[in-house]
Design an enzyme around this catalytic site. Sequence first.
Site, mmCIF file in Angstrom:
data_model
loop_
_atom_site.group_PDB
_atom_site.id
_atom_site.type_symbol
_atom_site.label_atom_id
_atom_site.label_comp_id
_atom_site.label_asym_id
_atom_site.label_seq_id
_atom_site.Cartn_x
_atom_site.Cartn_y
_atom_site.Cartn_z
ATOM 1 N N SER A 17 0.837 -1.201 0.000
ATOM 2 C CA SER A 17 0.000 0.000 0.000
ATOM 3 C C SER A 17 0.877 1.260 0.000
ATOM 4 C CB SER A 17 -0.975 -0.057 1.187
ATOM 5 O OG SER A 17 -2.052 0.837 1.000
ATOM 6 N N ASP A 55 -9.991 -5.894 -4.006
ATOM 7 C CA ASP A 55 -9.514 -4.656 -3.374
ATOM 8 C C ASP A 55 -10.333 -3.453 -3.855
ATOM 9 O OD1 ASP A 55 -8.012 -2.650 -2.202
ATOM 10 O OD2 ASP A 55 -6.090 -3.376 -2.951
ATOM 11 N N HIS A 107 -7.463 -5.974 0.142
ATOM 12 C CA HIS A 107 -6.268 -5.119 0.184
ATOM 13 C C HIS A 107 -5.060 -5.776 0.868
ATOM 14 C CE1 HIS A 107 -4.464 -1.211 -0.472
ATOM 15 N NE2 HIS A 107 -4.150 -1.074 0.803
#
Length: 255
Positions: free
Chosen positions: A82, A207, A235
């Site tokens: 991320s 996601d 995610h």
Amino acid sequence: MSISVTCCGTGTPIVVLHGWGMNSNIWQPVVPALSEHFQLYCVDLPGFGDSVWSSENDVSLESFIEQIMPALPPRFHLLGWSLGGLIATQIALTHSDRVMSLTTVASSPHFVESNDWAGIKPDILEQFQQQLDSNFKKTIERFLAIQAMGSEDAREQVKQVKQLIFTKPMPDQGVLKQSLTILQTADLRQQLPNIEVPFNRFYGRLDSLVPERAIDDISALAPESKAVVFTKSAHAPFISEPERFISELLKVVEN
């Protein structure tokens, strides 16, 4: 040293960078297996977990990197999730002599949705910015819920992640806000073709923060890179599908 790095295992060094609002404990589900194959460096980003923000500069990709790099081994494979993937991408661009390979997980060179780009809706990140002022623990919990959304075991996953990350100190509130601004504004799309190291990108099919439809657009910007999609994950594929995650990462490093 103001940067906290937990080192375990032996073998080829691999540095792992967590995402926004988290800390290095997020990797615990895969640490035991990874440390059988690698010397694992689990970094708390500056201002998160046990790392203090020690730069006099504003929070930026560059100031994160400036503080992290002295704590890392001379050469290493790099894994970033991320926001950590965005930081890892910048490291690969600016320190390619030290990076053996780059693997990003549920990450994007540009996180925010626009007319021609799939990403997070701008108003969601704006809401997070406003909520951080009133209750930042609750904001992180809400972010966790959005991250897990779509995965089969979403509720269980949120509970597991809370148990992992809340055992360390809460993030520095200023760093939390300013690093959210990085997610809102950073754009490395035009620089992706300049990545010189082997580049692998892991995604969760479910996601909502880095939608599946963004994958082909990112592939077009980095045609030399390889994309792997985890079909049952949102995610956090390393939590939803840890065994496959480890298997795919081993392929990256062995190649």
